[in-house]
Design a protein around this motif. Structure first.
Motif, mmCIF file in Angstrom:
data_model
loop_
_atom_site.group_PDB
_atom_site.id
_atom_site.type_symbol
_atom_site.label_atom_id
_atom_site.label_comp_id
_atom_site.label_asym_id
_atom_site.label_seq_id
_atom_site.Cartn_x
_atom_site.Cartn_y
_atom_site.Cartn_z
ATOM 1 N N GLY A 1 0.771 -1.124 0.338
ATOM 2 C CA GLY A 1 0.184 0.115 -0.013
ATOM 3 C C GLY A 1 0.995 1.570 -0.026
ATOM 4 O O GLY A 1 0.871 2.317 -0.905
ATOM 5 N N LEU A 2 1.596 1.752 0.404
ATOM 6 C CA LEU A 2 2.461 2.401 0.951
ATOM 7 C C LEU A 2 3.346 2.864 -0.437
ATOM 8 O O LEU A 2 3.501 3.443 -1.220
ATOM 9 C CB LEU A 2 4.357 1.926 1.937
ATOM 10 N N ARG A 3 4.007 1.461 -1.435
ATOM 11 C CA ARG A 3 4.333 1.257 -2.863
ATOM 12 C C ARG A 3 3.754 2.662 -3.495
ATOM 13 O O ARG A 3 3.556 3.339 -4.595
ATOM 14 C CB ARG A 3 5.480 0.392 -3.052
ATOM 15 N N ASN A 4 2.439 1.677 -4.056
ATOM 16 C CA ASN A 4 1.289 2.203 -4.605
ATOM 17 C C ASN A 4 1.052 3.499 -4.599
ATOM 18 O O ASN A 4 0.697 4.192 -4.993
ATOM 19 C CB ASN A 4 -0.005 1.469 -4.322
ATOM 20 N N ALA A 5 0.985 4.152 -3.186
ATOM 21 C CA ALA A 5 0.475 5.206 -2.408
ATOM 22 C C ALA A 5 1.059 6.790 -3.281
ATOM 23 O O ALA A 5 0.814 7.759 -3.659
ATOM 24 C CB ALA A 5 0.223 5.693 -1.446
ATOM 25 N N ILE A 6 2.864 5.953 -3.294
ATOM 26 C CA ILE A 6 3.731 7.383 -3.065
ATOM 27 C C ILE A 6 3.823 6.808 -5.044
ATOM 28 O O ILE A 6 3.652 7.943 -5.334
ATOM 29 C CB ILE A 6 5.301 6.305 -2.825
ATOM 30 N N GLU A 7 3.621 5.907 -5.695
ATOM 31 C CA GLU A 7 3.661 5.541 -7.101
ATOM 32 C C GLU A 7 2.387 7.005 -7.818
ATOM 33 O O GLU A 7 2.143 7.147 -8.676
ATOM 34 C CB GLU A 7 3.148 4.135 -7.326
ATOM 35 N N ASN A 8 0.912 5.918 -6.921
ATOM 36 C CA ASN A 8 0.248 7.492 -7.457
ATOM 37 C C ASN A 8 -0.115 8.694 -7.216
ATOM 38 O O ASN A 8 -0.492 9.437 -8.243
ATOM 39 C CB ASN A 8 -1.846 6.639 -6.473
ATOM 40 N N GLN B 1 0.026 11.355 -10.457
ATOM 41 C CA GLN B 1 -1.388 12.545 -9.946
ATOM 42 C C GLN B 1 -0.762 13.805 -9.213
ATOM 43 O O GLN B 1 -0.776 13.894 -8.188
ATOM 44 C CB GLN B 1 -2.020 11.841 -9.231
ATOM 45 N N ARG B 2 0.072 14.834 -10.129
ATOM 46 C CA ARG B 2 0.165 15.960 -9.912
ATOM 47 C C ARG B 2 -0.834 16.900 -9.585
ATOM 48 O O ARG B 2 -0.814 17.511 -8.723
ATOM 49 C CB ARG B 2 1.489 16.481 -10.965
ATOM 50 N N ARG B 3 -2.194 16.269 -10.018
ATOM 51 C CA ARG B 3 -2.989 17.309 -9.037
ATOM 52 C C ARG B 3 -3.519 17.545 -8.008
ATOM 53 O O ARG B 3 -3.146 18.065 -7.393
ATOM 54 C CB ARG B 3 -4.697 17.144 -9.606
ATOM 55 N N ILE B 4 -2.438 16.372 -7.015
ATOM 56 C CA ILE B 4 -2.711 16.529 -5.422
ATOM 57 C C ILE B 4 -1.624 17.887 -4.853
ATOM 58 O O ILE B 4 -2.099 18.619 -4.031
ATOM 59 C CB ILE B 4 -1.915 15.733 -4.718
#
Length: 375
Positions: free
Chosen positions: A328-335, A339-342
């Motif tokens: 989950g950590l890796r996927n959240a960072i990759e996301n 998605q630079r909208r964050i």
């Protein structure tokens, strides 16, 4: 009590200190507007470099500070010094901040007339003797008249001790929103700290100890690098795990892209240089580092523990992950990288939340009302 009641914050610290220092040292300046005078006393080992650091920060925060030499758990000479200070300064309310200051407070009250409050910052580091200290702390807490908890899980711990509900108060940590306000672009801040402007910089700030799970964060970043992502990881802080973490970084051959920065006295430029702040802890209270990142408009990923859900609304003010979830950590960072909208949407929401609910003035107004009830 005197016309303007006088408060003494009492805390034990060593080494590099921790997140509570920011809250404690900033309290006297902000409580004045509510009719209270406050000062701070720290118990520190003789010749500990933390003492000089505290003095510099106290001056910056306009905080009256006394540093009392403390030679260890059984150095009860500090009791004499604390008692002398309470009598000299005519202290009306003694507010303790940890197991030893809680115990000292109970003894001081027998010899100096004052009311007792304590602040629970969370029992996060459970290595070494800390489980014993936690038991001592819990033994002391029922003797206090006001228990101020920084997160909901600490409120529940107090309830389990059968402490009367009227004594328990939830007051989240907060931030000086003017001091922690973005003044640099990401690229400007990266240039200021010497970080490559073209690479995605993940940052973290905290004590280098097992509960922070920095090793898992390093692994996640290495996986992303191996998949071709141009990402770096810089971590600020000191602690017992530094040697192990550095050995891991060296073994992986990532010394150029993954860096341990050590203790940074002023982290504001570092936060502003981050494309993403990550907190991967498995134990926390309500961490100041998340407040600081959000206040400085830095996107945040953090674990769903303790008081963090009161700050991170998943998909609104940041991203939430489950503790000890490496995938989950890796996927959240990759996301976040994809998605630079964050960079705009999340950080705007986060800053608004901090200004509306977690400003230091609002926090001290709540605490002043607790003090009012001790009159």
């Amino acid at each position: 009590m005197s016309e303007r009641p006088r408060i003494l914050h009492l805390r034990v610290a060593a080494g590099t200190g921790g997140g509570p220092e920011k809250t404690i040292l900033n309290s006297p300046k902000f409580i004045r507007q509510f009719g209270y005078d406050a000062q701070v006393a720290y118990l520190c080992p003789p010749d500990d470099p933390l003492a000089d650091s505290l003095k510099r920060r106290a001056q910056e925060f306009d905080c009256p500070l006394t540093v009392i030499p403390d030679r260890g758990v059984w150095d009860w000479r500090v009791l004499t010094q604390v008692l002398k200070l309470c009598r000299k300064e005519r202290i009306d309310i003694l507010q303790a901040h940890d197991y030893k200051s809680n115990f000292i407070g109970l003894l001081v009250r027998r010899l100096h007339r004052c009311r007792l409050a304590t602040m629970l910052h969370g029992w996060t580091d459970m290595s070494g003797r800390m489980p014993l200290y936690k038991r001592i702390d819990k033994w002391c807490l029922p003797g206090y008249e006001a228990l101020i908890c920084v997160s909901e899980d600490l409120v529940e711990e107090c309830r389990q001790l059968k402490i009367p509900e009227k004594k328990i108060h939830l007051v989240h940590n907060a931030i000086d929103t003017e001091l922690f306000k973005r003044r640099l672009t990401i690229d400007q801040a990266k240039t200021a700290i010497g970080a490559p402007v073209e690479r995605f910089l993940i940052g973290s700030v905290g004590r280098l100890s097992p509960e922070k799970c920095f090793a898992d964060l390093i692994d996640a970043v290495v996986e992303l690098q191996d998949s071709g992502k141009p990402v770096d990881l810089w971590i600020a802080g000191e602690g017992a795990e530094r040697r192990n973490l550095q050995l891991k970084i060296d073994r992986l051959g990532r010394g150029d892209s993954i860096r341990l920065l050590g203790q940074i006295s002023d982290t504001r430029t570092f936060y502003q240089a981050m494309n993403l702040f990550v907190l991967n802890s498995i134990r926390e209270g309500l961490p100041n580092v998340v407040l600081e990142a959000m206040s400085l408009a830095t996107p945040v990923i953090a674990t769903r523990i303790a008081g963090i859900p009161s700050l991170i609304k998943d998909g609104v003010t940041g991203q939430m992950i489950e503790p000890a979830d490496k995938i989950g950590l890796r996927n959240a960072i990759e996301n976040a990288i994809g998605q630079r909208r964050i960079q705009t949407e999340f950080v705007d929401n986060a800053r608004s939340l901090i200004e509306g609910q977690f400003s230091f003035s609002m926090r001290m107004k709540k605490i002043s009302k607790i003090y009012d009830c001790l009159h």
